[in-house]
Scaffold this motif. Structure first.
Motif, PDB file in Angstrom:
ATOM      1  N   GLU A  96     -56.398  53.831  28.879  1.00  0.00           N
ATOM      2  CA  GLU A  96     -57.762  54.183  28.442  1.00  0.00           C
ATOM      3  C   GLU A  96     -58.636  52.940  28.306  1.00  0.00           C
ATOM      4  OE1 GLU A  96     -58.862  57.150  28.560  1.00  0.00           O
ATOM      5  OE2 GLU A  96     -56.828  57.833  28.992  1.00  0.00           O
ATOM      6  N   ASN A  97     -58.037  51.849  27.873  1.00  0.00           N
ATOM      7  CA  ASN A  97     -58.777  50.596  27.794  1.00  0.00           C
ATOM      8  C   ASN A  97     -59.366  50.234  29.155  1.00  0.00           C
ATOM      9  OD1 ASN A  97     -58.948  48.533  25.415  1.00  0.00           O
ATOM     10  ND2 ASN A  97     -57.062  49.683  25.054  1.00  0.00           N
ATOM     11  N   LEU A  98     -58.578  50.479  30.211  1.00  0.00           N
ATOM     12  CA  LEU A  98     -59.044  50.124  31.546  1.00  0.00           C
ATOM     13  C   LEU A  98     -60.023  51.143  32.110  1.00  0.00           C
ATOM     14  CD1 LEU A  98     -56.549  48.129  31.406  1.00  0.00           C
ATOM     15  CD2 LEU A  98     -56.428  48.422  33.887  1.00  0.00           C
ATOM     16  N   CYS A  99     -59.929  52.374  31.637  1.00  0.00           N
ATOM     17  CA  CYS A  99     -60.756  53.437  32.245  1.00  0.00           C
ATOM     18  C   CYS A  99     -62.127  53.594  31.592  1.00  0.00           C
ATOM     19  CB  CYS A  99     -60.021  54.775  32.186  1.00  0.00           C
ATOM     20  SG  CYS A  99     -58.640  54.839  33.336  1.00  0.00           S
ATOM     21  N   LEU A 100     -62.227  53.239  30.288  1.00  0.00           N
ATOM     22  CA  LEU A 100     -63.439  53.571  29.538  1.00  0.00           C
ATOM     23  C   LEU A 100     -64.736  53.178  30.257  1.00  0.00           C
ATOM     24  CD1 LEU A 100     -64.664  54.660  26.841  1.00  0.00           C
ATOM     25  CD2 LEU A 100     -64.674  52.297  26.056  1.00  0.00           C
ATOM     26  N   ALA A 101     -64.885  51.877  30.533  1.00  0.00           N
ATOM     27  CA  ALA A 101     -66.151  51.428  31.126  1.00  0.00           C
ATOM     28  C   ALA A 101     -66.290  51.885  32.575  1.00  0.00           C
ATOM     29  CB  ALA A 101     -66.268  49.912  31.032  1.00  0.00           C
ATOM     30  N   LYS A 104     -67.620  55.415  31.971  1.00  0.00           N
ATOM     31  CA  LYS A 104     -68.884  55.556  31.250  1.00  0.00           C
ATOM     32  C   LYS A 104     -70.004  54.724  31.864  1.00  0.00           C
ATOM     33  CE  LYS A 104     -66.746  58.158  28.473  1.00  0.00           C
ATOM     34  NZ  LYS A 104     -66.869  59.608  28.729  1.00  0.00           N
ATOM     35  N   VAL A 105     -69.652  53.573  32.450  1.00  0.00           N
ATOM     36  CA  VAL A 105     -70.704  52.712  33.000  1.00  0.00           C
ATOM     37  C   VAL A 105     -70.833  52.911  34.508  1.00  0.00           C
ATOM     38  CG1 VAL A 105     -71.509  50.344  33.273  1.00  0.00           C
ATOM     39  CG2 VAL A 105     -70.336  51.041  31.167  1.00  0.00           C
ATOM     40  N   LEU A 106     -69.710  52.834  35.221  1.00  0.00           N
ATOM     41  CA  LEU A 106     -69.774  52.958  36.682  1.00  0.00           C
ATOM     42  C   LEU A 106     -69.768  54.430  37.132  1.00  0.00           C
ATOM     43  CD1 LEU A 106     -67.300  50.121  37.734  1.00  0.00           C
ATOM     44  CD2 LEU A 106     -69.774  50.013  37.425  1.00  0.00           C
ATOM     45  N   LYS A 107     -69.495  55.354  36.164  1.00  0.00           N
ATOM     46  CA  LYS A 107     -69.475  56.794  36.444  1.00  0.00           C
ATOM     47  C   LYS A 107     -68.436  57.131  37.509  1.00  0.00           C
ATOM     48  CE  LYS A 107     -73.152  57.169  33.823  1.00  0.00           C
ATOM     49  NZ  LYS A 107     -72.892  57.405  32.411  1.00  0.00           N
ATOM     50  N   ARG A 108     -67.326  56.399  37.515  1.00  0.00           N
ATOM     51  CA  ARG A 108     -66.267  56.748  38.462  1.00  0.00           C
ATOM     52  C   ARG A 108     -65.586  58.020  38.002  1.00  0.00           C
ATOM     53  NH1 ARG A 108     -63.678  50.842  39.106  1.00  0.00           N
ATOM     54  NH2 ARG A 108     -65.097  50.103  40.715  1.00  0.00           N
ATOM     55  N   PRO A 109     -65.224  58.882  38.931  1.00  0.00           N
ATOM     56  CA  PRO A 109     -64.443  60.064  38.540  1.00  0.00           C
ATOM     57  C   PRO A 109     -63.123  59.609  37.929  1.00  0.00           C
ATOM     58  CG  PRO A 109     -65.090  60.164  40.861  1.00  0.00           C
ATOM     59  CD  PRO A 109     -65.455  58.797  40.380  1.00  0.00           C
TER      60      PRO A 109
END
Lengths: 242, 239, 218
Positions: A96-101, A104-109
């Motif tokens: 989750e640490n790696l996925c959050l931004a 939320k920022v890059l809007k990656r699926p």
């Protein structure tokens, strides 16, 4: 890529940076060193706008960081930063640490973010730890994950703020190895560190700071072989002696 | 919103007198209860830290009971239930001859309740004194009582002055519960004015302003106290 | 000393249970509302936007200096006046409790937010998260986590506070006990029973806090 022009910064009456000017070209690795309190961490935090500056101008890839109303969030998402105390989010798993931004920022699926995260964890040798929480890992492992977290944003440059100074000696190497590999792949890097071995090995240039000012800014070999200023000579003799 | 403003109502003699009398009761209940609370709270708080297990157990029980039952229930028990539970003579005396029964009951109930909260602060204060200090006192040959008297209590009371400030404010606010057993303190008087005059806005504003002033004065008093008791260089305000 | 009559408790249990349900519902809704509003107030105070911070601080300090009973009276008077029609005692009480407890929760959340290290905010910023995203995903979850024991403690206090709706005759557990006490003439039994029930619930709550604290300390 990174242009720092005549920046000065004060905390109240106390001047922490005095008229600093330097550049980091694309693909270049620059090490910033100097005694503690010399302003090197402050300087690097100004580059992505974590610390505001009162005078001067910083631009990254053509975008002005110091301009009033600059879109800092967009800019920051393109510059990775690694901190002395890792600053992993303690309430989230490694994954989750790696996925959050990313999400939320890059809007990656979600699926894409996870794939990217797993690939990067594998790259820093932490693939087996995706489900763990930061507090279950050693400092060296946490720092490697923090590097992977920054890389997940596909940054155009990476800033390192004393990435190994909070680590036990036996863990320093595992983090430096990841950083060396990054440098050799051509990542643009600005690194605040006392690890002179690392500087000698991969840095193109070394910046030496003292009292908030840039005292030397030279090619790596030249810096180590014959530092011009007395303060740099003094610093080097102290740090290389042991 | 249809409302006829009439601030003048607050200055009509009858209602002004009500407010003044309510203010007086609020102050009397709160300060009297505070005195009880400080004495009993300190004793119980110290009791929770002494080596003797029986004393510790009694004091811990006191705190748990008084802290875990709402003050309103405690107030009702003291006012309605206790006279029935005592031997007949005493009960009759409480019901008939006790002067100002609402006031006395409110003070006792509020005092004993607040004591349980102060006890926790005192205990916490004593526990923050580094254990090395009481070891040093024992090594000097001080008895347990002397260690408390000369070392632990003087330090811990200074530490707990800031948290006690908020308890001190709370005792004024909690004194409003006395209205449930019929004591016409400030909140009750403002409610009564609202009912008599239909000027609720003015009446409640008056009470609110008075409470805010009490809080301000109490805070200033405690800050002065804190300033005079602070140990130079020792745990500051933030600690 | 009168003889105890426990039958009165037994026969009025359904009535008391209804009262207790109202107490618990009021507690639950007030905790939720109080935490939400309290968190917003805390964020406002720490926002660095001066007018917002001053308004929030004034509100919190004002509410914290007046007794809850007075606040209940205020809203019993104000809410119907503002809405132009009565909305029932429960909702007036609920609004009073949420607005009152929010001031206390905001102080807890403010301490919680300040307990999160600045580096965490920097980490969020450096990956391009916005201010709200950092609060939402990084700061507040940690602030809540750090403050859970104190939030629960405040919840216990709130539960005790709900007994004060007695002053407006809203039929909570306390009012129900009191009604039985008076109509049956059994003051001793009913008030002791009420004390026992409150004690059992609040004491279990404080035990929970204690175990949460020791679990967090490890």
């Amino acid at each position: 890529m990174i242009d720092i022009e005549n920046i000065s910064k004060w905390y109240g009456d106390f001047q922490v940076l005095t008229d600093c000017t330097t550049q980091v070209a694309k693909g270049e690795v620059v090490v910033v060193c100097g005694p503690s309190g010399s302003g090197k961490s402050t300087l690097i935090k100004c580059v992505n706008g974590l610390e505001p500056v009162q005078q001067g101008r910083i631009s990254v890839d053509g975008d002005d960081v110091t301009a009033k109303g600059a879109n800092l969030t967009a800019l920051r998402s393109r510059i990775g930063m690694v901190f002395q105390h890792f600053e992993l989010y303690p309430h989230m798993s490694v994954l989750e640490n790696l996925c959050l931004a990313q999400e939320k920022v890059l809007k990656r699926p979600r699926a894409e973010a996870v794939t990217r995260a797993e690939k990067l964890l594998d790259r820093v040798g932490m693939a087996d730890h995706a489900a763990k929480f930061p507090s279950q890992l050693s400092g060296g492992q946490q720092q490697r994950i923090a590097i992977a977290r920054s890389l997940a944003m596909d940054p155009i440059a990476m800033l390192f703020d004393e990435p190994t100074s909070a680590l036990d000696p036996e863990m320093i190497k595992e983090v430096l190895d990841v950083m060396v590999e990054l440098a050799q792949e051509g990542m643009t890097m600005m690194v605040v560190t006392h690890e002179m071995g690392f500087a000698r090995k991969v840095a193109d240039r070394v910046i030496f700071m003292d009292n908030g000012a840039i005292v030397e800014d030279r090619q790596t070999a030249a810096f180590f072989d014959n530092p011009e200023s007395e303060r740099a000579q003094d610093f080097l003799s102290k740090i290389l002696d042991h | 919103m249809n409302y006829n403003w009439n601030w003048g109502v607050l200055f009509e003699e009858q209602y002004l007198n009500w407010l003044i009398s309510g203010f007086g009761w609020t102050i009397s209940v709160a300060l009297s209860a505070w005195c009880i609370a400080i004495v009993i709270g300190s004793l119980v708080g110290v009791g929770k830290t002494v080596p003797n297990k029986v004393i510790r157990g009694i004091c811990a029980t006191y705190v748990e009971i008084f802290r875990n039952v709402p003050l309103l229930v405690q107030m009702f028990i003291w006012y309605f239930a206790v006279p029935e539970m005592l031997p007949e003579d005493w009960g009759r005396w409480m019901k008939r001859d006790l002067p100002n029964p609402e006031f006395v009951t409110a003070v006792v109930a509020l005092g004993l309740y607040t004591a349980s909260r102060i006890a926790e602060q005192v205990r916490a204060g004593i526990e923050t004194v580094p254990p090395g200090l009481s070891a040093a006192a024992t090594a000097h040959g001080l008895s347990t009582a002397q260690t408390y008297r000369y070392v632990l209590l003087p330090i811990s009371f200074r530490i707990i002055v800031p948290p006690l400030t908020s308890e001190f404010l709370t005792v004024f606010k909690n004194s409003s519960l006395a209205l449930t057993i019929g004591l016409l303190e400030l909140t009750a008087q403002s409610q009564q004015i609202a009912e008599y005059t239909f000027q609720g806005f003015e009446a409640f504003t008056a009470a609110t302003v008075i409470y805010v002033c009490i809080a301000l004065v109490a805070t200033i008093l405690m800050q002065v106290l804190e300033k005079y008791t602070r140990i130079p260089g020792y745990v500051g305000k933030e600690a | 000393m009168t003889d105890f009559d426990f039958n009165v408790i037994w026969s009025s249990l359904p009535f008391l249970w209804q009262g207790l349900q109202l107490s618990l519902l009021l507690t639950f809704l007030s905790i939720i509302g109080g935490i939400v509003l309290g968190t917003l107030l805390a964020l406002a105070r720490l926002s660095g936007i001066a007018p917002l911070a001053i308004v929030a601080a004034t509100y919190v300090n004002l509410i914290r200096s007046v007794p809850l009973i007075l606040v209940i009276f205020w809203f019993y008077f104000l809410v119907p006046l503002a809405l132009g029609r009565p909305i029932g005692g429960f909702y007036s009480a609920l609004i009073a409790f949420v607005l009152f407890e929010a001031a206390y929760y905001s102080e807890i959340m403010r301490a919680g937010i300040q307990s999160v290290k600045r580096g965490q905010v920097h980490a969020g910023q450096s990956t391009g998260l916005s201010y709200w995203q950092i609060q939402r995903y990084v700061v507040l979850p940690q602030a809540f986590r750090n403050m859970v024991p104190i939030l629960v403690t405040q919840g216990i206090i709130l539960f005790q506070d709900t007994s004060l709706v007695f002053v407006v005759s809203l039929r909570d557990f306390m009012t129900a006990s009191s009604i039985v006490a008076r109509t049956e003439g059994r003051l001793v039994e009913m008030y002791l029973f009420a004390a026992l029930v409150y004690f059992a619930i609040c004491f279990s709550g404080s035990m929970l806090v204690r175990s949460l604290k020791s679990r967090m300390a490890t």
